[in-house]
Design a protein around this motif. Structure first.
Motif, mmCIF file in Angstrom:
data_model
loop_
_atom_site.group_PDB
_atom_site.id
_atom_site.type_symbol
_atom_site.label_atom_id
_atom_site.label_comp_id
_atom_site.label_asym_id
_atom_site.label_seq_id
_atom_site.Cartn_x
_atom_site.Cartn_y
_atom_site.Cartn_z
ATOM 1 N N LEU A 1 0.811 -1.215 0.000
ATOM 2 C CA LEU A 1 0.000 0.000 0.000
ATOM 3 C C LEU A 1 0.844 1.266 0.000
ATOM 4 O O LEU A 1 0.511 2.248 -0.646
ATOM 5 C CB LEU A 1 -0.944 0.008 1.208
ATOM 6 N N LEU A 2 1.942 1.252 0.744
ATOM 7 C CA LEU A 2 2.758 2.460 0.877
ATOM 8 C C LEU A 2 3.836 2.597 -0.190
ATOM 9 O O LEU A 2 4.385 3.680 -0.370
ATOM 10 C CB LEU A 2 3.431 2.472 2.246
ATOM 11 N N LYS A 3 4.151 1.527 -0.882
ATOM 12 C CA LYS A 3 5.296 1.530 -1.787
ATOM 13 C C LYS A 3 5.216 2.650 -2.828
ATOM 14 O O LYS A 3 6.185 3.364 -3.058
ATOM 15 C CB LYS A 3 5.433 0.175 -2.473
ATOM 16 N N ALA A 4 4.074 2.834 -3.446
ATOM 17 C CA ALA A 4 3.941 3.854 -4.494
ATOM 18 C C ALA A 4 3.956 5.263 -3.913
ATOM 19 O O ALA A 4 4.358 6.208 -4.591
ATOM 20 C CB ALA A 4 2.652 3.627 -5.277
ATOM 21 N N ALA A 5 3.526 5.411 -2.659
ATOM 22 C CA ALA A 5 3.438 6.737 -2.056
ATOM 23 C C ALA A 5 4.761 7.215 -1.471
ATOM 24 O O ALA A 5 4.927 8.407 -1.232
ATOM 25 C CB ALA A 5 2.372 6.735 -0.966
ATOM 26 N N LEU A 6 5.695 6.301 -1.250
ATOM 27 C CA LEU A 6 6.959 6.671 -0.616
ATOM 28 C C LEU A 6 8.001 7.075 -1.651
ATOM 29 O O LEU A 6 8.064 6.499 -2.738
ATOM 30 C CB LEU A 6 7.508 5.493 0.191
ATOM 31 N N PRO A 7 8.847 8.031 -1.304
ATOM 32 C CA PRO A 7 9.985 8.338 -2.177
ATOM 33 C C PRO A 7 10.921 7.123 -2.228
ATOM 34 O O PRO A 7 10.922 6.297 -1.312
ATOM 35 C CB PRO A 7 10.668 9.516 -1.492
ATOM 36 N N PRO A 8 11.722 7.000 -3.280
ATOM 37 C CA PRO A 8 12.583 5.823 -3.439
ATOM 38 C C PRO A 8 13.480 5.530 -2.232
ATOM 39 O O PRO A 8 13.681 4.364 -1.872
ATOM 40 C CB PRO A 8 13.417 6.149 -4.675
ATOM 41 N N VAL A 9 14.006 6.560 -1.598
ATOM 42 C CA VAL A 9 14.890 6.341 -0.446
ATOM 43 C C VAL A 9 14.115 5.699 0.699
ATOM 44 O O VAL A 9 14.568 4.721 1.304
ATOM 45 C CB VAL A 9 15.540 7.670 0.005
ATOM 46 N N LEU A 10 12.936 6.216 0.987
ATOM 47 C CA LEU A 10 12.119 5.651 2.061
ATOM 48 C C LEU A 10 11.589 4.262 1.693
ATOM 49 O O LEU A 10 11.421 3.407 2.561
ATOM 50 C CB LEU A 10 10.963 6.586 2.414
ATOM 51 N N ALA A 11 11.337 4.039 0.404
ATOM 52 C CA ALA A 11 10.885 2.712 -0.037
ATOM 53 C C ALA A 11 11.979 1.674 0.216
ATOM 54 O O ALA A 11 11.688 0.548 0.647
ATOM 55 C CB ALA A 11 10.498 2.746 -1.511
ATOM 56 N N ARG A 12 13.242 2.039 -0.025
ATOM 57 C CA ARG A 12 14.350 1.114 0.245
ATOM 58 C C ARG A 12 14.496 0.861 1.742
ATOM 59 O O ARG A 12 14.745 -0.261 2.172
ATOM 60 C CB ARG A 12 15.643 1.650 -0.355
ATOM 61 N N VAL A 13 14.325 1.916 2.546
ATOM 62 C CA VAL A 13 14.401 1.760 4.011
ATOM 63 C C VAL A 13 13.284 0.843 4.478
ATOM 64 O O VAL A 13 13.497 -0.063 5.287
ATOM 65 C CB VAL A 13 14.329 3.132 4.713
ATOM 66 N N ARG A 14 12.076 1.054 3.962
ATOM 67 C CA ARG A 14 10.935 0.210 4.315
ATOM 68 C C ARG A 14 11.199 -1.247 3.945
ATOM 69 O O ARG A 14 10.942 -2.159 4.727
ATOM 70 C CB ARG A 14 9.679 0.723 3.595
ATOM 71 N N GLU A 15 11.751 -1.454 2.755
ATOM 72 C CA GLU A 15 12.052 -2.807 2.293
ATOM 73 C C GLU A 15 13.063 -3.494 3.214
ATOM 74 O O GLU A 15 12.904 -4.653 3.587
ATOM 75 C CB GLU A 15 12.598 -2.744 0.866
ATOM 76 N N ARG A 16 14.078 -2.763 3.607
ATOM 77 C CA ARG A 16 15.089 -3.339 4.504
ATOM 78 C C ARG A 16 14.527 -3.605 5.893
ATOM 79 O O ARG A 16 14.896 -4.586 6.530
ATOM 80 C CB ARG A 16 16.310 -2.440 4.560
ATOM 81 N N LEU A 17 13.625 -2.753 6.357
ATOM 82 C CA LEU A 17 12.981 -2.998 7.650
ATOM 83 C C LEU A 17 12.132 -4.269 7.604
ATOM 84 O O LEU A 17 12.139 -5.066 8.543
ATOM 85 C CB LEU A 17 12.115 -1.804 8.058
ATOM 86 N N ILE A 18 11.422 -4.465 6.499
ATOM 87 C CA ILE A 18 10.602 -5.673 6.347
ATOM 88 C C ILE A 18 11.493 -6.905 6.324
ATOM 89 O O ILE A 18 11.209 -7.909 6.988
ATOM 90 C CB ILE A 18 9.738 -5.582 5.072
ATOM 91 N N GLU A 19 12.572 -6.853 5.564
ATOM 92 C CA GLU A 19 13.478 -7.996 5.495
ATOM 93 C C GLU A 19 14.143 -8.252 6.845
ATOM 94 O O GLU A 19 14.327 -9.400 7.244
ATOM 95 C CB GLU A 19 14.509 -7.798 4.390
ATOM 96 N N GLY A 20 14.492 -7.194 7.552
ATOM 97 C CA GLY A 20 15.067 -7.357 8.888
ATOM 98 C C GLY A 20 14.078 -7.995 9.847
ATOM 99 O O GLY A 20 14.430 -8.892 10.622
ATOM 100 N N ALA A 21 12.821 -7.534 9.799
ATOM 101 C CA ALA A 21 11.790 -8.121 10.663
ATOM 102 C C ALA A 21 11.562 -9.587 10.306
ATOM 103 O O ALA A 21 11.392 -10.437 11.201
ATOM 104 C CB ALA A 21 10.492 -7.335 10.541
ATOM 105 N N ALA A 22 11.558 -9.896 9.018
ATOM 106 C CA ALA A 22 11.382 -11.293 8.591
ATOM 107 C C ALA A 22 12.540 -12.155 9.096
ATOM 108 O O ALA A 22 12.334 -13.282 9.570
ATOM 109 C CB ALA A 22 11.279 -11.371 7.069
ATOM 110 N N ALA A 23 13.760 -11.642 9.016
ATOM 111 C CA ALA A 23 14.924 -12.395 9.496
ATOM 112 C C ALA A 23 14.838 -12.637 11.005
ATOM 113 O O ALA A 23 15.142 -13.736 11.483
ATOM 114 C CB ALA A 23 16.218 -11.657 9.147
ATOM 115 N N VAL A 24 14.410 -11.618 11.746
ATOM 116 C CA VAL A 24 14.271 -11.771 13.204
ATOM 117 C C VAL A 24 13.206 -12.812 13.534
ATOM 118 O O VAL A 24 13.407 -13.686 14.391
ATOM 119 C CB VAL A 24 13.957 -10.407 13.868
ATOM 120 N N CYS A 25 12.055 -12.743 12.866
ATOM 121 C CA CYS A 25 10.977 -13.714 13.117
ATOM 122 C C CYS A 25 11.414 -15.131 12.762
ATOM 123 O O CYS A 25 11.156 -16.076 13.523
ATOM 124 C CB CYS A 25 9.728 -13.341 12.326
#
Length: 162
Positions: free
Chosen positions: A78-102
């Motif tokens: 939902l947020l991917k299109a609304a975020l600037p590219p820099v924030l989209a990359r940060v969001r992507e890394r946060l998701i991957e980090g959360a997935a790795a922790v889980c």
């Protein structure tokens, strides 16, 4: 260096696909033989249901590292299109980090459960296969999935794949 990591991930993924495919084929064959034996011959496969359950476990948990290597887990976009590219990359890394922790937490829980099953000496019904083996397999595969997900955090964005 990242090309070597990508090649290693691709090789591991191919091996996982073959093992999971073999387990899936075995599951289908056991089911077909069990159904044929049950309804045509009146003699089902002894512990066929338990064997199919064990194979389902193997297929599902082999799928975790495979999905992690392909970044195939579900994300809400939902947020991917609304975020600037820099924030989209940060969001992507946060998701991957959360997935790795889980995945790490799940893997450690499975390993702890394996120790418990070993201590109790529990087996899969009638097959006499130690239940701990499956817990250790699930834990190891969850930790492998966590590692593959975490590795993606350190790869440059252009080389991270689909």
């Amino acid at each position: 260096m990242t090309v070597g990591i990508e090649r290693l991930i691709r090789t591991a993924s191919n091996a996982i696909v073959w093992v999971a495919g073999t387990a899936l084929l075995a599951m289908v064959l056991v089911t077909v033989v069990d159904v044929f034996g049950r309804y045509v011959l009146g003699k089902p496969v002894t512990s066929g249901h338990a064997l199919v359950q064990a194979l389902v476990f193997v297929v599902v948990f082999l799928g975790l590292p495979l999905l992690s290597s392909m970044r195939g887990y579900m994300q809400v976009e939902l947020l991917k299109a609304a975020l600037p590219p820099v924030l989209a990359r940060v969001r992507e890394r946060l998701i991957e980090g959360a997935a790795a922790v889980c995945l790490t937490a799940f893997g450690l829980q499975f390993l702890w459960q394996g120790r418990y099953y070993t201590y109790r000496g529990e087996f899969i019904e009638m097959l006499e296969i130690p239940l701990a083996w499956f817990a250790y397999l699930g834990g190891t595969l969850c930790l492998l999935a966590a590692l593959l997900t975490a590795v993606r955090l350190f790869l440059p964005p252009a080389e991270r794949g689909p």
